[in-house]
Design an enzyme around this catalytic site. Structure first.
Site, PDB file in Angstrom:
ATOM      1  N   GLU A 104       0.842  -1.197   0.000  1.00 49.22           N
ATOM      2  CA  GLU A 104       0.000   0.000   0.000  1.00 49.22           C
ATOM      3  C   GLU A 104       0.878   1.249   0.000  1.00 49.22           C
ATOM      4  O   GLU A 104       1.926   1.284   0.650  1.00 49.22           O
ATOM      5  CB  GLU A 104      -0.904  -0.008   1.234  1.00 49.22           C
ATOM      6  CG  GLU A 104      -1.902   1.119   1.301  1.00 49.22           C
ATOM      7  CD  GLU A 104      -2.875   0.958   2.474  1.00 49.22           C
ATOM      8  OE1 GLU A 104      -3.454   1.974   2.881  1.00 49.22           O
ATOM      9  OE2 GLU A 104      -3.043  -0.172   2.978  1.00 49.22           O
ATOM     10  N   GLU A 108      -3.119  10.324   2.897  1.00 47.33           N
ATOM     11  CA  GLU A 108      -4.294  10.445   3.751  1.00 47.33           C
ATOM     12  C   GLU A 108      -4.305  11.854   4.345  1.00 47.33           C
ATOM     13  O   GLU A 108      -3.295  12.316   4.886  1.00 47.33           O
ATOM     14  CB  GLU A 108      -4.280   9.406   4.871  1.00 47.33           C
ATOM     15  CG  GLU A 108      -4.381   7.974   4.377  1.00 47.33           C
ATOM     16  CD  GLU A 108      -4.486   6.967   5.508  1.00 47.33           C
ATOM     17  OE1 GLU A 108      -5.245   6.000   5.367  1.00 47.33           O
ATOM     18  OE2 GLU A 108      -3.800   7.155   6.540  1.00 47.33           O
TER      19      GLU A 108
END
EC number: 2.4.1.207
Length: 282
Positions: A104, A108
């Site tokens: 990943e 964010e």
């Protein structure tokens, strides 16, 4: 050199195969992604599929994912974040593989109280393990206008950029035992969800649901990458991002951003790593 008809045909087939493998999506939210959760809270806003919104209320957030998987690529989108009191909300743009040992690469955006800055949280996971966070306070208000966020992922490094300015580089250090995402294809994802237990000041500031629904906007989605299909990815190294690295100017710009706007770097967290910071930090 003169080519025969057979040679010319073979060359054409090779060219077409390479063109399919190294695909450029000049992004349509209608064609290239699916809104995979949110029960109507995610919406494509225009006929051409260039603008999409995600919303969050007390019942649910929302999100979308790319239709294709990629093993290496350059993914970018313009975003305008939730304005006002966004405490407890998380708006994302990231790459992720499936499974329990996933890879990943994260952008964010952690919301905050009105008048306080968003925290841009970046992280890299390999085989389900992350703990490689770097966080920033941006040098602009990301709720007023659209800004461009980009992840470049190639075999040598991962580069995070904001409006074309590099803010982070994570190099492939497998030679010294540091895992790097090289084997698992990933999809592109985006989401808006609630994480009031940790997102804002470690969970001290809770979500004010009287301000809901919270809405973030995405536009000009674009992916150039090596499409994964039928268990393999053939990716000719003929695109600039595939071998992209930061030149001296890029390094200088990145260090400037980090010195002024970085608010957390796992490499400097000696309390968290009392026996020594991870080897890639040295």
């Amino acid at each position: 050199m003169k080519l025969s008809c057979g040679t010319s045909f073979a060359f054409l087939i090779m060219f077409l195969f390479a063109a399919q493998s190294m695909h450029v999506y000049a992004g349509s939210f209608h064609k290239d992604v699916q809104i995979h959760w949110g029960d109507g809270r995610g919406k494509v806003r225009d006929r051409d599929g260039k603008l999409l919104s995600l919303s969050l209320d007390k019942s649910s957030g929302s999100g979308f994912q790319s239709n294709q998987e990629f093993l290496y690529g350059k993914a970018e989108v313009q975003m305008k974040l939730v304005p006002g009191n966004s405490a407890g909300t998380v708006t994302t743009f990231y790459l992720k593989s499936p499974g329990t040992t996933w890879d990943e690469i994260d952008f964010e955006f952690l919301g905050n109280l009105s008048g306080h800055p968003y925290t841009l949280h970046t992280n890299v996971y390999t085989k389900g393990s992350g703990d490689k966070e770097q966080q920033f306070h941006l040098w602009f208000d990301p709720t007023v206008n659209f800004h461009t966020y980009c992840i470049t992922w190639n075999p040598q490094r991962i580069i995070f950029t904001v409006d074309g300015i590099p803010i982070r580089e994570f190099k492939n250090s497998e030679s010294i035992g540091v895992p790097f995402p090289t084997k698992q294809p990933m999809r592109l994802y985006a989401s808006l969800w609630e994480a009031e237990h940790w997102a804002t000041r470690g969970g001290l500031e809770k979500t004010d649901w009287s301000k809901a629904p919270f809405t973030a906007f995405y536009r000009n989605y674009n992916v150039e990458g090596c499409v994964w299909a039928n268990g393999k990815s053939s990716c000719p190294a003929n695109s600039s991002w595939f071998t992209q690295q930061l030149d001296s100017n890029g390094q200088t710009r990145m260090k400037g951003v980090q010195s002024k706007y970085m608010v957390y770097n796992y490499c400097n967290d000696k309390r968290r790593f009392p026996r020594g910071v991870p080897v890639e930090c040295s």
